[in-house]
Motif scaffolding. Sequence first.
Motif, short mmCIF file in Angstrom:
data_model
loop_
_atom_site.label_atom_id
_atom_site.label_comp_id
_atom_site.label_asym_id
_atom_site.label_seq_id
_atom_site.Cartn_x
_atom_site.Cartn_y
_atom_site.Cartn_z
N ASN A 224 -5.80 15.78 1.68
CA ASN A 224 -6.81 15.90 0.63
C ASN A 224 -7.94 14.89 0.77
N ILE A 225 -7.73 13.83 1.54
CA ILE A 225 -8.78 12.83 1.77
C ILE A 225 -8.82 12.51 3.27
N GLN A 226 -9.10 13.54 4.07
CA GLN A 226 -8.99 13.44 5.52
C GLN A 226 -9.93 12.39 6.12
N LYS A 227 -11.08 12.15 5.48
CA LYS A 227 -12.04 11.21 6.05
C LYS A 227 -11.72 9.76 5.70
N LYS B 11 16.24 4.02 1.91
CA LYS B 11 15.07 4.14 1.05
C LYS B 11 14.15 2.92 1.21
N GLY B 12 12.85 3.19 1.05
CA GLY B 12 11.86 2.13 1.04
C GLY B 12 10.75 2.47 0.08
N ARG B 13 9.94 1.45 -0.23
CA ARG B 13 8.79 1.67 -1.12
C ARG B 13 7.57 1.01 -0.52
N ILE B 14 6.46 1.74 -0.57
CA ILE B 14 5.17 1.23 -0.08
C ILE B 14 4.22 1.15 -1.28
N ASP B 15 3.68 -0.05 -1.54
CA ASP B 15 2.71 -0.22 -2.62
C ASP B 15 1.30 -0.02 -2.06
N VAL B 16 0.47 0.65 -2.84
CA VAL B 16 -0.87 1.02 -2.39
C VAL B 16 -1.91 0.59 -3.41
N SER B 17 -2.94 -0.10 -2.94
CA SER B 17 -4.08 -0.42 -3.80
C SER B 17 -5.04 0.77 -3.75
N ASN B 18 -5.43 1.25 -4.93
CA ASN B 18 -6.24 2.48 -5.02
C ASN B 18 -7.41 2.27 -5.98
N PRO B 19 -8.26 1.25 -5.69
CA PRO B 19 -9.29 0.86 -6.67
C PRO B 19 -10.32 1.95 -6.95
N ASP B 20 -10.60 2.80 -5.97
CA ASP B 20 -11.59 3.87 -6.17
C ASP B 20 -10.95 5.16 -6.66
N LEU B 21 -9.64 5.12 -6.91
CA LEU B 21 -8.89 6.28 -7.42
C LEU B 21 -9.01 7.50 -6.52
N ARG B 22 -9.10 7.24 -5.20
CA ARG B 22 -9.18 8.37 -4.25
C ARG B 22 -7.84 9.10 -4.17
N LEU B 23 -6.75 8.33 -4.22
CA LEU B 23 -5.44 8.96 -4.28
C LEU B 23 -5.16 9.38 -5.72
N LYS B 24 -4.61 10.57 -5.86
CA LYS B 24 -4.25 11.06 -7.18
C LYS B 24 -2.73 11.14 -7.29
N PRO B 25 -2.18 10.87 -8.48
CA PRO B 25 -0.74 10.97 -8.65
C PRO B 25 -0.22 12.33 -8.23
N GLY B 26 0.86 12.33 -7.45
CA GLY B 26 1.46 13.57 -6.99
C GLY B 26 1.00 14.01 -5.62
N MET B 27 -0.03 13.36 -5.06
CA MET B 27 -0.49 13.73 -3.71
C MET B 27 0.60 13.43 -2.68
N PHE B 28 0.63 14.25 -1.63
CA PHE B 28 1.54 14.06 -0.50
C PHE B 28 0.77 13.33 0.60
N VAL B 29 1.32 12.22 1.10
CA VAL B 29 0.61 11.44 2.10
C VAL B 29 1.51 11.15 3.30
N ASN B 30 0.87 10.93 4.44
CA ASN B 30 1.55 10.44 5.64
C ASN B 30 1.37 8.94 5.73
N ALA B 31 2.38 8.26 6.20
CA ALA B 31 2.32 6.80 6.31
C ALA B 31 2.80 6.36 7.69
N ASP B 32 1.99 5.56 8.36
CA ASP B 32 2.38 4.94 9.63
C ASP B 32 2.62 3.47 9.36
N ILE B 33 3.91 3.08 9.35
CA ILE B 33 4.25 1.67 9.15
C ILE B 33 4.15 0.97 10.50
N ILE B 34 3.33 -0.08 10.56
CA ILE B 34 3.05 -0.75 11.83
C ILE B 34 4.12 -1.82 12.09
#
Length: 351
Positions: A226-229, A251-274
């Motif tokens: 939903n936010i490909q760019k 199980k794990g948890r990733i915390d995300v800062s979303n100051p511009d509210l680009r992510l919306k609750p319920g969105m499905f995201v991919n995560a690459d843990i470095i």
Amino acid sequence: MKTKNIIFLLASSIIVASCGNSEDNQTNEPEIPVSVVTVTPTSIEKVINTNGTVFPMQKAEFKSEISGIYKLNTNPRTGNKYKLGDKVKAGEPIVTLDDPEYENSIAIESKKLNLDIAQQEFTKQQSLYEKGGVTQRELRNAEVSFTNAKYDFENSKIKLAKMKISSPFDGVIVEQPYYTQNVRIAAGLPIFTVMEYDQMYIEVSLPEKYVSDLKSGMKARLTSYNIQKDTLWGTVSDLSPAISSETRTFKGRIDVSNPDLRLKPGMFVNADIILLKKENTFVVSKDLVMRNNDVKYLFIVDKTIARQREVTTGIENGNNVEILTGLSKDDRLVVKGFETLKDNSKVKVIR
């Protein structure tokens, strides 16, 4: 003697002819078209790919605790009545439930007056007790009266506060059932739901084999259809030590800062843990690395000849692999046409 000379000349002619044929064969070897790139140092990451749904850090549904006349308040930032999607501040009254009878039954002014009288009496008894004018029992009775009056007043304020419904944290209205203005509604009805999603989290399941590699504080690169760019960054915050016997994951948890509210609750995201990142190293596509038993090799072009280079590899990610030995800066690496090459094959470089 003449016979020997004749034999020698014949032999020499055969050798010269043979050499000439060999040179002609080499000269006549077809040139294999290839494409090359110049090798330059770059970076590579070792990552764990996972995915999950993002949730707000705070979410709460607020209900009417009393019955009353429903009044939806005006948002001071928009000048309009509060609606879905509006931002709200902590403690800001969004809905008021008017009920004069309920308000009168609280009698908060009376409770405040009673508190003031009890406090004055307790202060007076303290002064008299210090001078020996009253007994300790009389002082304690005054203290009990003051304490009870204070609790009565505080309870009255709590009851009165139920007439104004607000959120205890900043957020956004995400649910808001419709009620007709100035019409009485019952207690226990849902009024609105607020989410605070400038801070979010993702719950993920991680393969068992990484249980010793992952640490809290590792960075995660997040992408969504939903936010490909846009690419957001998160941080691994919690890791469970328990592994599921059914899925072989933990199980794990990733915390995300979303100051511009680009992510919306319920969105499905991919995560690459470095897990690891290396700079200033050589990286090639995995497809370019050929194998002969346990030997790995690439093809490098030297002028018009393809040279087979044995290599050792390091970090791998989805499509690329690090080359630890066997490549040098500015080598011309064959990236197309390498499938049919042999060591010392003649090639023609095409771009």
